[in-house]
Design a protein around this motif. Structure first.
Motif, PDB file in Angstrom:
ATOM      1  N   ARG A 267     121.345  76.467  23.046  1.00 12.44           N
ATOM      2  CA  ARG A 267     121.091  75.951  21.692  1.00 12.44           C
ATOM      3  C   ARG A 267     119.771  75.162  21.659  1.00 12.44           C
ATOM      4  O   ARG A 267     119.252  74.775  22.712  1.00 12.44           O
ATOM      5  CB  ARG A 267     122.260  75.069  21.225  1.00 12.44           C
ATOM      6  CG  ARG A 267     122.364  73.731  21.922  1.00 12.44           C
ATOM      7  CD  ARG A 267     123.091  72.719  21.044  1.00 12.44           C
ATOM      8  NE  ARG A 267     123.558  71.559  21.785  1.00 12.44           N
ATOM      9  CZ  ARG A 267     122.785  70.553  22.158  1.00 12.44           C
ATOM     10  NH1 ARG A 267     121.483  70.566  21.911  1.00 12.44           N
ATOM     11  NH2 ARG A 267     123.299  69.526  22.813  1.00 12.44           N
ATOM     12  N   PRO A 268     119.212  74.931  20.454  1.00 16.21           N
ATOM     13  CA  PRO A 268     117.976  74.142  20.373  1.00 16.21           C
ATOM     14  C   PRO A 268     118.236  72.700  20.798  1.00 16.21           C
ATOM     15  O   PRO A 268     119.344  72.201  20.676  1.00 16.21           O
ATOM     16  CB  PRO A 268     117.594  74.208  18.898  1.00 16.21           C
ATOM     17  CG  PRO A 268     118.432  75.280  18.296  1.00 16.21           C
ATOM     18  CD  PRO A 268     119.655  75.416  19.130  1.00 16.21           C
TER      19      PRO A 268
ATOM     20  N   GLN B 144     131.172  66.933  14.718  1.00 17.26           N
ATOM     21  CA  GLN B 144     132.338  67.705  14.262  1.00 17.26           C
ATOM     22  C   GLN B 144     132.862  68.504  15.428  1.00 17.26           C
ATOM     23  O   GLN B 144     132.589  69.691  15.577  1.00 17.26           O
ATOM     24  CB  GLN B 144     131.909  68.645  13.136  1.00 17.26           C
ATOM     25  CG  GLN B 144     132.355  68.186  11.776  1.00 17.26           C
ATOM     26  CD  GLN B 144     133.108  69.284  11.052  1.00 17.26           C
ATOM     27  OE1 GLN B 144     132.705  70.441  11.112  1.00 17.26           O
ATOM     28  NE2 GLN B 144     134.185  68.961  10.386  1.00 17.26           N
ATOM     29  N   SER B 145     133.596  67.820  16.298  1.00 20.43           N
ATOM     30  CA  SER B 145     134.042  68.474  17.521  1.00 20.43           C
ATOM     31  C   SER B 145     135.380  69.174  17.289  1.00 20.43           C
ATOM     32  O   SER B 145     136.300  68.594  16.715  1.00 20.43           O
ATOM     33  CB  SER B 145     134.172  67.420  18.614  1.00 20.43           C
ATOM     34  OG  SER B 145     134.596  68.019  19.788  1.00 20.43           O
TER      35      SER B 145
ATOM     36  N   LYS C 159     129.322  76.464  20.373  1.00 22.78           N
ATOM     37  CA  LYS C 159     130.360  77.511  20.297  1.00 22.78           C
ATOM     38  C   LYS C 159     130.752  77.803  18.843  1.00 22.78           C
ATOM     39  O   LYS C 159     130.799  78.950  18.425  1.00 22.78           O
ATOM     40  CB  LYS C 159     131.609  77.094  21.094  1.00 22.78           C
ATOM     41  CG  LYS C 159     131.348  76.895  22.577  1.00 22.78           C
ATOM     42  CD  LYS C 159     132.578  76.439  23.314  1.00 22.78           C
ATOM     43  CE  LYS C 159     133.112  75.102  22.861  1.00 22.78           C
ATOM     44  NZ  LYS C 159     132.223  73.960  23.080  1.00 22.78           N
ATOM     45  N   THR C 160     131.027  76.714  18.085  1.00 21.07           N
ATOM     46  CA  THR C 160     131.438  76.928  16.692  1.00 21.07           C
ATOM     47  C   THR C 160     130.277  77.518  15.899  1.00 21.07           C
ATOM     48  O   THR C 160     130.472  78.390  15.049  1.00 21.07           O
ATOM     49  CB  THR C 160     131.925  75.589  16.066  1.00 21.07           C
ATOM     50  OG1 THR C 160     132.957  75.085  16.907  1.00 21.07           O
ATOM     51  CG2 THR C 160     132.462  75.781  14.668  1.00 21.07           C
ATOM     52  N   HIS C 161     129.060  77.097  16.213  1.00 16.87           N
ATOM     53  CA  HIS C 161     127.884  77.668  15.546  1.00 16.87           C
ATOM     54  C   HIS C 161     127.843  79.183  15.806  1.00 16.87           C
ATOM     55  O   HIS C 161     127.586  79.971  14.904  1.00 16.87           O
ATOM     56  CB  HIS C 161     126.612  76.997  16.069  1.00 16.87           C
ATOM     57  CG  HIS C 161     125.376  77.523  15.446  1.00 16.87           C
ATOM     58  ND1 HIS C 161     124.921  77.093  14.220  1.00 16.87           N
ATOM     59  CD2 HIS C 161     124.509  78.482  15.851  1.00 16.87           C
ATOM     60  CE1 HIS C 161     123.827  77.752  13.906  1.00 16.87           C
ATOM     61  NE2 HIS C 161     123.545  78.597  14.883  1.00 16.87           N
TER      62      HIS C 161
ATOM     63  N   ARG D 170     123.959  81.674  25.651  1.00 18.97           N
ATOM     64  CA  ARG D 170     123.136  81.246  24.510  1.00 18.97           C
ATOM     65  C   ARG D 170     122.791  79.773  24.676  1.00 18.97           C
ATOM     66  O   ARG D 170     123.695  78.927  24.798  1.00 18.97           O
ATOM     67  CB  ARG D 170     123.903  81.449  23.199  1.00 18.97           C
ATOM     68  CG  ARG D 170     123.039  81.121  21.996  1.00 18.97           C
ATOM     69  CD  ARG D 170     123.763  81.341  20.690  1.00 18.97           C
ATOM     70  NE  ARG D 170     122.797  81.421  19.607  1.00 18.97           N
ATOM     71  CZ  ARG D 170     123.130  81.503  18.334  1.00 18.97           C
ATOM     72  NH1 ARG D 170     124.393  81.530  17.969  1.00 18.97           N
ATOM     73  NH2 ARG D 170     122.197  81.562  17.397  1.00 18.97           N
TER      74      ARG D 170
ATOM     75  N   ALA E 186     137.913  75.263  22.652  1.00 23.77           N
ATOM     76  CA  ALA E 186     137.538  73.848  22.552  1.00 23.77           C
ATOM     77  C   ALA E 186     136.598  73.553  23.706  1.00 23.77           C
ATOM     78  O   ALA E 186     136.664  74.205  24.756  1.00 23.77           O
ATOM     79  CB  ALA E 186     138.796  72.988  22.641  1.00 23.77           C
ATOM     80  N   GLY E 187     135.705  72.578  23.530  1.00 24.01           N
ATOM     81  CA  GLY E 187     134.695  72.325  24.559  1.00 24.01           C
ATOM     82  C   GLY E 187     135.232  71.531  25.731  1.00 24.01           C
ATOM     83  O   GLY E 187     136.017  70.596  25.534  1.00 24.01           O
TER      84      GLY E 187
ATOM     85  N   GLN F 251     130.535  73.442  27.176  1.00 18.63           N
ATOM     86  CA  GLN F 251     130.892  72.039  27.004  1.00 18.63           C
ATOM     87  C   GLN F 251     130.872  71.669  25.523  1.00 18.63           C
ATOM     88  O   GLN F 251     130.306  72.412  24.691  1.00 18.63           O
ATOM     89  CB  GLN F 251     129.931  71.139  27.778  1.00 18.63           C
ATOM     90  CG  GLN F 251     128.615  70.944  27.082  1.00 18.63           C
ATOM     91  CD  GLN F 251     127.735  69.878  27.710  1.00 18.63           C
ATOM     92  OE1 GLN F 251     126.650  70.173  28.165  1.00 18.63           O
ATOM     93  NE2 GLN F 251     128.189  68.641  27.721  1.00 18.63           N
TER      94      GLN F 251
ATOM     95  N   GLY G 252     129.783  70.361  22.063  1.00 18.78           N
ATOM     96  CA  GLY G 252     128.470  70.237  21.433  1.00 18.78           C
ATOM     97  C   GLY G 252     127.441  71.265  21.879  1.00 18.78           C
ATOM     98  O   GLY G 252     126.263  71.146  21.571  1.00 18.78           O
ATOM     99  N   SER G 253     127.879  72.331  22.573  1.00 21.23           N
ATOM    100  CA  SER G 253     126.903  73.286  23.111  1.00 21.23           C
ATOM    101  C   SER G 253     126.621  74.461  22.162  1.00 21.23           C
ATOM    102  O   SER G 253     125.734  75.265  22.436  1.00 21.23           O
ATOM    103  CB  SER G 253     127.373  73.813  24.472  1.00 21.23           C
ATOM    104  OG  SER G 253     128.636  74.420  24.336  1.00 21.23           O
TER     105      SER G 253
HETATM  106  N1  LIG Z   1     121.882  78.018  18.054  1.00 16.56           N
HETATM  107  C1  LIG Z   1     121.910  76.923  17.269  1.00 16.56           C
HETATM  108  N2  LIG Z   1     120.992  76.776  16.293  1.00 16.56           N
HETATM  109  C2  LIG Z   1     121.001  75.673  15.497  1.00 16.56           C
HETATM  110  N3  LIG Z   1     121.906  74.671  15.606  1.00 16.56           N
HETATM  111  C3  LIG Z   1     122.834  74.759  16.554  1.00 16.56           C
HETATM  112  C4  LIG Z   1     122.892  75.892  17.435  1.00 16.56           C
HETATM  113  N4  LIG Z   1     123.917  75.714  18.278  1.00 16.56           N
HETATM  114  C5  LIG Z   1     124.467  74.541  17.942  1.00 16.56           C
HETATM  115  N5  LIG Z   1     123.833  73.960  16.916  1.00 16.56           N
HETATM  116  C6  LIG Z   1     124.165  72.661  16.295  1.00 16.56           C
HETATM  117  O1  LIG Z   1     124.583  71.767  17.333  1.00 16.56           O
HETATM  118  C7  LIG Z   1     125.720  71.001  16.924  1.00 16.56           C
HETATM  119  C8  LIG Z   1     126.899  71.236  17.892  1.00 16.56           C
HETATM  120  O2  LIG Z   1     127.266  72.616  17.823  1.00 16.56           O
HETATM  121  P1  LIG Z   1     128.776  73.123  17.734  1.00 16.56           P
HETATM  122  O3  LIG Z   1     129.609  72.261  16.822  1.00 16.56           O
HETATM  123  O4  LIG Z   1     128.725  74.574  17.438  1.00 16.56           O
HETATM  124  O5  LIG Z   1     129.238  72.849  19.229  1.00 16.56           O
HETATM  125  P2  LIG Z   1     130.624  73.202  19.929  1.00 16.56           P
HETATM  126  O6  LIG Z   1     130.283  73.782  21.245  1.00 16.56           O
HETATM  127  O7  LIG Z   1     131.475  74.030  19.030  1.00 16.56           O
HETATM  128  O8  LIG Z   1     131.251  71.759  20.129  1.00 16.56           O
HETATM  129  P3  LIG Z   1     132.799  71.306  20.282  1.00 16.56           P
HETATM  130  O9  LIG Z   1     133.324  71.921  21.521  1.00 16.56           O
HETATM  131  O10 LIG Z   1     132.733  69.805  20.378  1.00 16.56           O
HETATM  132  O11 LIG Z   1     133.492  71.770  19.046  1.00 16.56           O
HETATM  133  C9  LIG Z   1     126.046  71.428  15.505  1.00 16.56           C
HETATM  134  O12 LIG Z   1     125.436  70.515  14.630  1.00 16.56           O
HETATM  135  C10 LIG Z   1     125.391  72.792  15.384  1.00 16.56           C
HETATM  136  O13 LIG Z   1     125.036  73.111  14.067  1.00 16.56           O
END
Ligand SMILES: Nc1ncnc2c1ncn2[C@@H]1O[C@H](COP(=O)(O)OP(=O)(O)OP(=O)(O)O)[C@@H](O)[C@H]1O
Length: 398
Positions: free
Chosen positions: A72-73, A261-262, A154-156, A70, A293-294, A149, A151-152
């Motif tokens: 992300r934008p 918010q990592s 995952k949590t979303h 997936r 975790a990333g 990684q 911010g990519s």
């Molecule tokens: N598919 C998506 N559509 C819209 N926003 C997204 C998408 N994926 C990620 N984001 C946004 O990008 C930012 C980083 O995403 P997220 O916190 O999910 O990353 P992560 O991989 O869980 O990072 P970490 O490992 O640091 O926790 C967030 O603000 C999230 O809302």
């Protein structure tokens, strides 16, 4: 003079009607071509569907890890292109993805089981993962984990937001939907446990003040569990949302240069299902929904002190996961599950008779291309793991 004018008029009318006829012909040809292109597109789509079905059948037989990607934008601070104008990521179709490696000025293509571009909704991701909810109630061990990684996304993907939830809530909703559908033939019980692995310690997020030190136990039959972990029976989606809400308040997160918010830990939602066919067998299923975790380049994330310790532990356990995957691909006689709490917890989902889905989250930004390539290379290797055909856990009641 008059004759000349008439002649010219006749000639113009003639040219006009010929032109009109030619235009009409051109339109007809264009319509035919559009029809052909639509038919070809339809054929291509059907061929891709058939190919995917066939591929899934092979995967089911060999028990390979399925891999979705997936992307992300892009966000307002990032650039999606290399300086020479090449897009960092490009999408060939719904299973092939290309990454432009600026350093070597070449595009590397990868094939996965599904590639989701940035416009993909949470529902579309869920629709592809949905069959695994049925598998859980059918008595399989299932594991869905988001990798990528920091911010990519995952949590979303796994948690999402209250208005637009991710896989955790959607998969649980689906379990209840199927439970209601099967109500007349089956008695179904569902329970949930939520843990995080933070700095190599397991924390019970549904009982964060618990005094017992938790650890993974690997049983002689190869199954694993965490004795003493709180398992809460849930009977509807509201119960689940309450558990997830309580757990998320207790999760370790902090702000880094890469993500406001990592997640600083691996979060694991484990759902157990007991599905008893009235008067007959019981199918015991388990699904792990994991937000890893990333992986983190500490030069880019700018962490120091405690943050650095967290990052080192995160990277260490992810590299242990890499070693396990490598050993499974190579079919080595010893798989190093015991090198981290994460790999121990996943033992019966990564090497057992389970169904595993890895969702690789990728940033489209040029700044992250090295990490994107590394995540996709890792995922390609993981896709070659053959777990063997998944088996149902059946307890006979006769
Ligand atoms: N598919 C998506 N559509 C819209 N926003 C997204 C998408 N994926 C990620 N984001 C946004 O990008 C930012 C980083 O995403 P997220 O916190 O999910 O990353 P992560 O991989 O869980 O990072 P970490 O490992 O640091 O926790 C967030 O603000 C999230 O809302």
């Amino acid at each position: 003079m008059r004759e000349q004018q008439q002649h010219i008029r006749a000639e113009v009318t003639d040219i006009g009607s010929t032109f009109k006829q030619e235009i009409q012909k051109l339109f007809q040809t264009m319509e035919k071509m559009a029809d052909r292109s639509r038919a070809l597109e339809q054929k291509y789509k059907m061929a891709m569907e058939d190919r995917k079905k066939l591929h899934n059948m092979v995967l089911d037989l060999k028990g390979n890890i399925r891999v979705f990607v997936r992307v992300r934008p892009i966000n307002s601070k990032e650039k999606p292109h290399e300086p020479e104008g090449e897009p960092t990521i490009n999408f060939k179709d719904d299973i092939n993805i290309g990454v432009y490696d600026g350093q070597h000025s070449r595009r590397k293509f990868f094939e996965f089981d599904q590639v989701f571009p940035p416009t993909t909704s949470q529902i579309q991701v869920f629709e592809e993962a949905k069959p695994l909810a049925t598998s859980t109630l059918d008595g399989y061990n299932v594991c869905i984990f988001a990798y990528g990684q920091t911010g990519s996304g995952k949590t979303h993907t796994m948690t999402g937001t209250g208005e637009d939830p991710g896989l955790n809530t959607r998969v649980l909703r689906e379990l209840f939907r199927i439970r209601d559908e099967r109500r007349n033939e089956y008695d179904i019980q569902i329970s949930i446990a939520i843990t995080e692995i933070y700095n190599e310690a397991i924390r019970d997020l549904l009982n964060p003040d618990g005094k017992d030190k938790l650890d993974v136990r690997i049983n002689p039959d190869g199954t694993c569990g965490v004795p003493g972990l709180t398992e809460t029976p849930v009977s509807n989606v509201d119960d689940v949302l309450k558990c997830i809400g309580d757990a998320s308040k207790n999760r370790a997160t902090s702000t880094t240069d890469m993500n406001e918010q990592s997640s600083r830990s691996h979060s694991i939602v484990t759902v157990r299902t007991k599905c008893t066919l009235k008067g007959s067998d019981t199918y015991i299923g388990k699904i792990h929904l994991i937000d890893l975790a990333g992986s983190e380049n500490t030069n880019k994330s700018g962490v120091t002190g405690q943050g650095m310790k967290e990052a080192q532990n995160i990277n260490k356990s992810l590299s242990a996961l890499g070693d396990v995957i490598q050993s499974l691909v190579g079919k080595s006689s010893h798989t190093p599950y015991r090198n981290s709490k994460l790999t121990m917890m996943l033992k019966d989902s990564l090497g057992g008779d389970s169904k595993t889905l890895m969702i690789v989250c990728v940033s489209p930004a040029q700044f992250n291309v090295t990490e994107s390539l590394s995540a996709l290379n890792f995922a390609s290797r993981a896709r070659n793991v053959e777990l063997g055909k998944a088996k149902r856990n059946v307890a006979s009641n006769n």
